[in-house]
Design a protein around this motif. Structure first.
Motif, short mmCIF file in Angstrom:
data_model
loop_
_atom_site.label_atom_id
_atom_site.label_comp_id
_atom_site.label_asym_id
_atom_site.label_seq_id
_atom_site.Cartn_x
_atom_site.Cartn_y
_atom_site.Cartn_z
N ALA A 34 -29.03 -9.46 -5.97
CA ALA A 34 -28.14 -8.47 -5.77
C ALA A 34 -26.76 -7.95 -6.02
CB ALA A 34 -28.90 -7.04 -5.13
N TRP A 35 -25.66 -7.29 -6.43
CA TRP A 35 -24.61 -6.73 -5.27
C TRP A 35 -24.93 -5.47 -5.86
CZ3 TRP A 35 -20.31 -9.92 -4.47
CH2 TRP A 35 -20.28 -11.10 -4.49
N PHE A 36 -24.08 -4.52 -4.75
CA PHE A 36 -24.69 -2.96 -3.98
C PHE A 36 -22.51 -2.70 -4.09
CE2 PHE A 36 -28.22 -2.14 -3.60
CZ PHE A 36 -28.90 -3.37 -3.07
N ARG A 37 -22.02 -1.64 -3.69
CA ARG A 37 -20.89 -1.73 -3.87
C ARG A 37 -21.05 0.13 -2.64
NH1 ARG A 37 -18.33 -0.56 -9.48
NH2 ARG A 37 -19.58 1.59 -10.01
N GLN A 38 -19.82 0.29 -2.03
CA GLN A 38 -19.54 1.62 -1.61
C GLN A 38 -17.85 1.82 -1.34
OE1 GLN A 38 -21.19 1.57 2.21
NE2 GLN A 38 -21.76 4.04 2.69
N ALA A 39 -17.32 3.09 -2.35
CA ALA A 39 -16.86 3.11 -1.94
C ALA A 39 -16.13 4.79 -0.62
CB ALA A 39 -15.97 3.84 -2.82
N PRO A 40 -15.10 4.40 -0.08
CA PRO A 40 -14.46 5.57 0.66
C PRO A 40 -15.30 6.80 0.14
CG PRO A 40 -12.73 3.84 0.41
CD PRO A 40 -13.86 4.26 -0.54
N THR A 90 -12.88 0.62 -7.66
CA THR A 90 -12.58 0.22 -5.74
C THR A 90 -13.89 0.78 -4.81
OG1 THR A 90 -10.49 1.07 -6.66
CG2 THR A 90 -11.02 1.11 -4.41
N ALA A 91 -14.24 -0.38 -5.00
CA ALA A 91 -15.27 -0.06 -3.55
C ALA A 91 -14.90 -1.36 -2.22
CB ALA A 91 -16.54 0.21 -3.83
N VAL A 92 -15.97 -1.60 -1.74
CA VAL A 92 -16.27 -2.75 -0.92
C VAL A 92 -17.08 -3.23 -1.89
CG1 VAL A 92 -16.97 -3.73 1.25
CG2 VAL A 92 -15.37 -2.18 1.99
N TYR A 93 -17.72 -4.42 -2.06
CA TYR A 93 -18.94 -4.82 -2.85
C TYR A 93 -19.65 -6.13 -1.81
CZ TYR A 93 -17.28 -3.32 -6.76
OH TYR A 93 -16.81 -2.41 -8.14
N TYR A 94 -20.92 -5.43 -1.51
CA TYR A 94 -21.45 -6.79 -0.71
C TYR A 94 -22.64 -7.31 -2.20
CZ TYR A 94 -20.26 -3.10 2.72
OH TYR A 94 -19.36 -2.67 3.52
N GLN A 114 -13.44 -6.46 -0.41
CA GLN A 114 -12.48 -5.24 -0.21
C GLN A 114 -12.57 -5.65 -2.00
OE1 GLN A 114 -12.12 -2.28 1.10
NE2 GLN A 114 -11.45 -1.32 -1.43
N VAL A 115 -12.83 -4.68 -3.41
CA VAL A 115 -12.42 -4.58 -4.76
C VAL A 115 -11.15 -2.65 -4.46
CG1 VAL A 115 -12.45 -4.66 -7.15
CG2 VAL A 115 -13.95 -6.22 -5.56
N THR A 116 -9.67 -3.75 -5.00
CA THR A 116 -9.27 -2.51 -4.74
C THR A 116 -8.65 -2.34 -6.40
OG1 THR A 116 -8.58 -2.30 -3.29
CG2 THR A 116 -6.69 -0.90 -4.03
N VAL A 117 -8.63 -1.34 -7.06
CA VAL A 117 -8.67 -1.60 -8.43
C VAL A 117 -7.18 -0.51 -8.19
CG1 VAL A 117 -8.23 -1.20 -11.15
CG2 VAL A 117 -10.67 -2.12 -9.96
#
Length: 119
Positions: A34-40, A90-94, A114-117
């Motif tokens: 699974a992939w998750f993400r968390q934006a600030p 844009t978020a940190v992807y886990y 970290q993914v930044t668009v």
């Protein structure tokens, strides 16, 4: 036992990135990935999952049609291909490993990437 997510970076809107999730110390074959993400300032969000039984993919509506999840059991690695990226991606992807897609609990978590668009 470790999961390591990698492949993040800075990309312009409309661009692409491929994230990798490499497992060590255990066999990823037996797990859904699974992939998750968390934006600030936001809660963690589920993004996608790929089954360990038949490889079926599942996506959040926000990424459906733009992201593609896959796995290479021979390399003990999962992937998340992200196309048509938007600033809101844009978020940190886990990445995480779990018994099957649909479970709320994860057996293993990787450190984020970290993914930044942004233009």
């Amino acid at each position: 036992v470790q999961l390591q997510a990698s492949g993040g970076g800075l990309v312009q809107p409309g661009g692409s990135l491929r994230l990798s999730c490499a497992a060590s110390g255990f066999t990823l074959d037996y797990y859904a990935i699974a992939w998750f993400r968390q934006a600030p300032g936001k809660e963690r969000e589920w993004v996608s999952c790929i089954s360990n039984s038949d490889g079926s993919p599942y996506y959040a509506d926000s990424v459906k049609g733009r992201f593609t999840i896959s796995r290479d059991n021979a390399k003990n690695t999962g992937y998340l291909q992200m196309d048509s990226l938007k600033p809101e991606d844009t978020a940190v992807y886990y990445c995480a490993a779990t018994g099957h897609c649909g479970l709320s609990g994860m057996d293993y978590w990787g450190k984020g990437t970290q993914v930044t668009v942004s233009s």
